[in-house]
Design a protein around this motif. Structure first.
Motif, PDB file in Angstrom:
ATOM      1  N   LEU A 144       0.828  -1.209   0.000  1.00  0.00           N
ATOM      2  CA  LEU A 144       0.000   0.000   0.000  1.00  0.00           C
ATOM      3  C   LEU A 144       0.859   1.254   0.000  1.00  0.00           C
ATOM      4  O   LEU A 144       0.546   2.237  -0.670  1.00  0.00           O
ATOM      5  N   LYS A 145       1.954   1.209   0.753  1.00  0.00           N
ATOM      6  CA  LYS A 145       2.821   2.385   0.861  1.00  0.00           C
ATOM      7  C   LYS A 145       3.744   2.531  -0.337  1.00  0.00           C
ATOM      8  O   LYS A 145       3.999   3.650  -0.808  1.00  0.00           O
ATOM      9  N   ALA A 146       4.268   1.408  -0.830  1.00  0.00           N
ATOM     10  CA  ALA A 146       5.214   1.431  -1.954  1.00  0.00           C
ATOM     11  C   ALA A 146       5.026   0.161  -2.761  1.00  0.00           C
ATOM     12  O   ALA A 146       5.667  -0.859  -2.490  1.00  0.00           O
ATOM     13  N   SER A 147       4.145   0.216  -3.742  1.00  0.00           N
ATOM     14  CA  SER A 147       3.743  -0.982  -4.473  1.00  0.00           C
ATOM     15  C   SER A 147       4.895  -1.651  -5.223  1.00  0.00           C
ATOM     16  O   SER A 147       4.872  -2.858  -5.469  1.00  0.00           O
TER      17      SER A 147
ATOM     18  N   THR B 210      18.829  -0.409   6.972  1.00  0.00           N
ATOM     19  CA  THR B 210      18.654   0.769   6.119  1.00  0.00           C
ATOM     20  C   THR B 210      17.248   0.834   5.551  1.00  0.00           C
ATOM     21  O   THR B 210      16.601   1.890   5.552  1.00  0.00           O
ATOM     22  N   SER B 211      16.754  -0.298   5.085  1.00  0.00           N
ATOM     23  CA  SER B 211      15.422  -0.350   4.500  1.00  0.00           C
ATOM     24  C   SER B 211      14.356   0.067   5.508  1.00  0.00           C
ATOM     25  O   SER B 211      13.494   0.908   5.210  1.00  0.00           O
ATOM     26  N   THR B 212      14.402  -0.494   6.706  1.00  0.00           N
ATOM     27  CA  THR B 212      13.369  -0.179   7.699  1.00  0.00           C
ATOM     28  C   THR B 212      13.483   1.264   8.194  1.00  0.00           C
ATOM     29  O   THR B 212      12.466   1.887   8.518  1.00  0.00           O
ATOM     30  N   THR B 213      14.711   1.797   8.234  1.00  0.00           N
ATOM     31  CA  THR B 213      14.882   3.197   8.627  1.00  0.00           C
ATOM     32  C   THR B 213      14.220   4.124   7.616  1.00  0.00           C
ATOM     33  O   THR B 213      13.517   5.081   7.982  1.00  0.00           O
ATOM     34  N   ILE B 214      14.428   3.839   6.335  1.00  0.00           N
ATOM     35  CA  ILE B 214      13.808   4.636   5.271  1.00  0.00           C
ATOM     36  C   ILE B 214      12.283   4.569   5.379  1.00  0.00           C
ATOM     37  O   ILE B 214      11.577   5.589   5.299  1.00  0.00           O
ATOM     38  N   LEU B 215      11.754   3.367   5.581  1.00  0.00           N
ATOM     39  CA  LEU B 215      10.305   3.189   5.636  1.00  0.00           C
ATOM     40  C   LEU B 215       9.700   3.874   6.858  1.00  0.00           C
ATOM     41  O   LEU B 215       8.560   4.344   6.810  1.00  0.00           O
ATOM     42  N   ARG B 216      10.448   3.933   7.936  1.00  0.00           N
ATOM     43  CA  ARG B 216       9.940   4.577   9.146  1.00  0.00           C
ATOM     44  C   ARG B 216       9.997   6.102   9.043  1.00  0.00           C
ATOM     45  O   ARG B 216       9.091   6.802   9.504  1.00  0.00           O
ATOM     46  N   GLU B 217      11.062   6.636   8.451  1.00  0.00           N
ATOM     47  CA  GLU B 217      11.295   8.083   8.501  1.00  0.00           C
ATOM     48  C   GLU B 217      10.549   8.868   7.421  1.00  0.00           C
ATOM     49  O   GLU B 217      10.373  10.076   7.573  1.00  0.00           O
TER      50      GLU B 217
ATOM     51  N   PRO C  61      -3.549   7.398  -0.958  1.00  0.00           N
ATOM     52  CA  PRO C  61      -4.468   8.490  -0.600  1.00  0.00           C
ATOM     53  C   PRO C  61      -4.077   9.123   0.729  1.00  0.00           C
ATOM     54  O   PRO C  61      -3.653   8.425   1.664  1.00  0.00           O
ATOM     55  N   GLU C  62      -4.215  10.418   0.830  1.00  0.00           N
ATOM     56  CA  GLU C  62      -3.766  11.150   2.020  1.00  0.00           C
ATOM     57  C   GLU C  62      -4.391  10.604   3.297  1.00  0.00           C
ATOM     58  O   GLU C  62      -3.749  10.560   4.349  1.00  0.00           O
ATOM     59  N   GLU C  63      -5.666  10.179   3.211  1.00  0.00           N
ATOM     60  CA  GLU C  63      -6.361   9.681   4.403  1.00  0.00           C
ATOM     61  C   GLU C  63      -5.751   8.369   4.929  1.00  0.00           C
ATOM     62  O   GLU C  63      -5.958   8.002   6.100  1.00  0.00           O
ATOM     63  N   LEU C  64      -5.006   7.671   4.063  1.00  0.00           N
ATOM     64  CA  LEU C  64      -4.434   6.377   4.469  1.00  0.00           C
ATOM     65  C   LEU C  64      -2.991   6.474   4.925  1.00  0.00           C
ATOM     66  O   LEU C  64      -2.455   5.516   5.493  1.00  0.00           O
TER      67      LEU C  64
ATOM     68  N   VAL D  72      -1.635   3.709   7.685  1.00  0.00           N
ATOM     69  CA  VAL D  72      -0.757   2.684   7.121  1.00  0.00           C
ATOM     70  C   VAL D  72       0.620   2.735   7.778  1.00  0.00           C
ATOM     71  O   VAL D  72       1.201   1.695   8.127  1.00  0.00           O
ATOM     72  N   ASN D  73       1.148   3.947   7.982  1.00  0.00           N
ATOM     73  CA  ASN D  73       2.452   4.075   8.622  1.00  0.00           C
ATOM     74  C   ASN D  73       2.420   3.614  10.074  1.00  0.00           C
ATOM     75  O   ASN D  73       3.370   2.980  10.560  1.00  0.00           O
TER      76      ASN D  73
END
Length: 205
Positions: free
Chosen positions: A75-78, A93-100, A148-151, A155-156
């Motif tokens: 959903l965040k990065a198809s 590194t991957s999880t840091t990018i996804l979190r920040e 979508p902005e509402e998600l 999602v995060n």
């Protein structure tokens, strides 16, 4: 003895074999036939059984949570899994990018040189070609569906919580594996098993 139970089953009309019928058939056989040997539980092996089943439970739970995370990540990065900016989506590194970064699209606006340096720093110089990782990451940002902005916030929030779960589970699995290995050291027949599944972790960028 499975052969005896199988023969006993054949004395009845055909019936399905399942986890509910099998125990009833075995107990019925034991009531009507005298057993040659009595069974005596061995605490040493019962303890090992508890440990191995618990370790299996933990590893299955970890695998299930990782699959759940990857489904949400779509959903965040198809294109994150498809383009493989990192060899391990669960690496540091991957999880840091996804979190920040709230949305993956934010990465497309970062100059390639700056993103390369950021990944190189996060990966502690372990990436063979950090610029290629940066290029693929920007490709992911450009080609993924917009969330979508509402998600974005929900999602995060869920992704971060699942990552926290995975981190805890990985520590539990490691501790369980080490404890199981120590226990197996008391079993001479387990030496081959210990040699095959040697304890060790490899740090990933």
């Amino acid at each position: 003895n499975p052969k005896l139970i199988h023969g006993y089953r054949d004395s009845f009309s055909p019936q399905d074999k399942d986890d509910l019928r099998d125990p009833k058939l075995i107990s019925d056989y034991l009531r009507s036939h005298r057993t040659e040997y009595s069974w005596h539980p061995q605490p040493k092996y019962l303890a090992l059984q508890r440990l191995t089943r618990h370790h299996c439970h933990l590893t299955h739970t970890l695998g299930r949570e990782k699959s759940y995370f990857l489904a949400l990540l779509y959903l965040k990065a198809s294109e994150y899994q498809h383009l493989k900016a990192f060899s391990n989506s669960f690496g540091k590194t991957s999880t840091t990018i996804l979190r920040e970064y709230a949305t993956i699209g934010e990465l497309a606006a970062i100059p390639l040189a700056d993103l390369t340096k950021m990944l190189d720093d996060l990966g502690k110089r372990r990436f063979p070609d950090p610029q290629e990782n940066a290029r693929k990451l920007q490709q992911v940002a450009q080609e993924s569906y917009s969330l979508p902005e509402e998600l974005v916030a929900p999602v995060n929030f869920v992704l971060n919580q699942v990552l926290d779960e995975i981190t805890i589970l990985e520590k539990l699995v490691k501790a369980s594996k080490e404890h199981l290995a120590e226990t197996l050291a008391d079993f001479p027949e387990a030496k081959a098993l210990l040699a095959r599944f040697a304890i060790g972790t490899t740090k990933q960028a």
